[in-house]
Design a protein around this motif. Structure first.
Motif, mmCIF file in Angstrom:
data_model
loop_
_atom_site.group_PDB
_atom_site.id
_atom_site.type_symbol
_atom_site.label_atom_id
_atom_site.label_comp_id
_atom_site.label_asym_id
_atom_site.label_seq_id
_atom_site.Cartn_x
_atom_site.Cartn_y
_atom_site.Cartn_z
ATOM 1 N N UNK A 80 1.129 -1.252 0.051
ATOM 2 C CA UNK A 80 -0.058 0.186 0.399
ATOM 3 C C UNK A 80 1.090 1.093 -0.342
ATOM 4 N N UNK A 81 1.424 1.797 1.260
ATOM 5 C CA UNK A 81 2.540 2.851 0.900
ATOM 6 C C UNK A 81 3.594 2.875 0.079
ATOM 7 N N UNK A 82 4.410 1.307 -0.539
ATOM 8 C CA UNK A 82 4.867 2.071 -2.035
ATOM 9 C C UNK A 82 4.021 2.200 -3.795
ATOM 10 N N UNK A 83 2.418 1.967 -3.026
ATOM 11 C CA UNK A 83 1.531 2.147 -4.060
ATOM 12 C C UNK A 83 1.184 4.134 -4.119
ATOM 13 N N UNK A 121 2.478 10.533 -4.855
ATOM 14 C CA UNK A 121 4.138 11.254 -4.189
ATOM 15 C C UNK A 121 3.900 11.196 -3.037
ATOM 16 N N UNK A 122 3.596 10.417 -2.120
ATOM 17 C CA UNK A 122 3.517 10.675 -0.663
ATOM 18 C C UNK A 122 4.987 10.208 -0.500
ATOM 19 N N UNK A 123 4.836 11.066 0.702
ATOM 20 C CA UNK A 123 5.726 10.822 1.595
ATOM 21 C C UNK A 123 5.598 10.041 2.946
ATOM 22 N N UNK A 124 6.209 8.856 3.112
ATOM 23 C CA UNK A 124 6.399 8.740 4.653
ATOM 24 C C UNK A 124 7.629 8.915 5.583
ATOM 25 N N UNK A 125 8.507 8.933 5.319
ATOM 26 C CA UNK A 125 9.705 9.527 6.067
ATOM 27 C C UNK A 125 10.234 7.674 6.275
ATOM 28 N N UNK A 126 11.583 7.405 7.358
ATOM 29 C CA UNK A 126 11.728 6.078 7.619
ATOM 30 C C UNK A 126 12.119 6.230 9.300
ATOM 31 N N UNK A 137 7.911 16.031 5.066
ATOM 32 C CA UNK A 137 6.627 17.215 5.250
ATOM 33 C C UNK A 137 5.445 16.856 5.392
ATOM 34 N N UNK A 138 4.513 16.237 6.199
ATOM 35 C CA UNK A 138 3.900 15.848 7.323
ATOM 36 C C UNK A 138 2.079 16.300 6.170
ATOM 37 N N UNK A 139 1.749 18.245 6.382
ATOM 38 C CA UNK A 139 0.371 18.844 6.017
ATOM 39 C C UNK A 139 1.024 18.201 4.221
ATOM 40 N N UNK A 140 1.958 18.186 3.835
ATOM 41 C CA UNK A 140 2.186 18.075 2.159
ATOM 42 C C UNK A 140 1.291 16.007 2.254
ATOM 43 N N UNK A 169 -1.835 14.751 0.769
ATOM 44 C CA UNK A 169 -2.107 14.301 -0.730
ATOM 45 C C UNK A 169 -2.617 12.585 -0.506
ATOM 46 N N UNK A 170 -2.511 11.718 0.784
ATOM 47 C CA UNK A 170 -3.170 10.843 1.288
ATOM 48 C C UNK A 170 -5.214 11.320 1.614
ATOM 49 N N UNK A 171 -5.050 12.206 1.790
ATOM 50 C CA UNK A 171 -6.435 12.279 1.831
ATOM 51 C C UNK A 171 -7.173 12.746 0.454
ATOM 52 N N UNK A 172 -6.616 13.283 -0.946
ATOM 53 C CA UNK A 172 -7.051 12.787 -2.080
ATOM 54 C C UNK A 172 -7.353 10.989 -2.359
#
Length: 272
Positions: free
Chosen positions: A107-110, A116-121, A129-132, A136-139
């Protein structure tokens, strides 16, 4: 269809319709404790005994008979849609799960590829950038709920009204809907309405948050994550949740309910 997501104590003192991301771990442990005088050792979602669950075949006829005859007190619990979707994002998308892996495998790679989501590591301290990324996740969440693409909606961000309605449509009736934000008050009303083998002192019950500590901490106030477009999408997805459970759509920073839940209205609108 039956009663998916429904749990019941073994003594049949109470019936609960689970709503993911709305205090369900704590409620399940309270139910378990009320029968056994001790908490389940581990995540209550993993329990295969000591509590009836619709997902366990042997429990289904007992739950069906109880709910259809309204033998026991029945309740559910809801949460502000703004904080619930944020919690889903941080817990399910950004965090490492209990099994040491990412949620739902690919799911996360998708999401990284298509949205274009980032999740950090963990190695980088979950810096991103949590807000950005959240917007994108909300979309993506909107696409799953409205268009069922690129996949069906996940239970953790599908609308609460959808979860709650299956219980009503199949013949159940709620005696109480608890707000997560006023948990002790609401849960006390539930406990006052039932008889349990073991007394429960809510002030002494820990909060069971099984997802804590495995991912980034929310870095900003709730309202910073939602611009005008995000709020529009939230209303598009969760209009019924805001209206039926009396949450403040206009102000993402206000997590508290703004009116009383009308159980008759909930049963009428979700039982159609």
């Amino acid at each position: 269809m039956g009663f998916p997501g429904t749990w019941m104590t073994e003594t049949e003192s109470v019936v609960y319709r689970v709503v993911p991301k709305s205090a369900c771990s704590t409620i399940g442990q309270i139910m378990y404790y009320s029968d056994h005088g001790e908490f389940f050792d581990g995540d209550i979602h993993d329990a295969q005994g000591g509590i009836h669950k619709w997902a366990m075949e042997d429990s289904q006829p007992l739950i069906t008979a109880n709910v259809k005859n309204h033998t026991s007190y029945s309740f559910t619990c809801v949460r502000n849609p703004y904080t619930r979707i944020l919690s889903s994002f941080f817990d399910k998308i950004c965090s490492i799960q209990r099994n040491g892996k990412r949620y739902r495998g690919n799911l996360v790679p998708l999401l990284i590829q298509k949205y274009g989501i980032e999740v950090g590591s963990p190695e980088e301290g979950f810096e991103f950038d949590q807000i950005k990324s959240f917007r994108r996740f909300l979309l993506f969440a909107r696409d799953t709920i409205k268009y069922r693409r690129p996949m069906d909606p996940d239970i953790h961000w599908s609308a609460m009204s959808g979860h709650i309605s299956t219980f009503i449509i199949n013949g159940g009736r709620y005696d109480k809907i608890v707000w997560t934000e006023q948990f002790n008050d609401g849960m006390q009303q539930v406990l006052d309405g039932i008889k349990t083998p073991n007394p429960i002192e809510l002030s002494g019950i820990p909060r069971f948050n099984e997802s804590e500590g495995h991912g980034p901490t929310r870095a900003h106030p709730v309202e910073d994550y939602f611009d005008e477009l995000s709020m529009h999408m939230m209303y598009e997805i969760y209009k019924k949740d805001f209206n039926l459970f009396k949450y403040d759509f206009e102000n993402p920073g206000n997590k508290m309910p703004v009116g009383e839940i009308d159980l008759d209205e909930v049963h009428a609108k979700l039982g159609e």
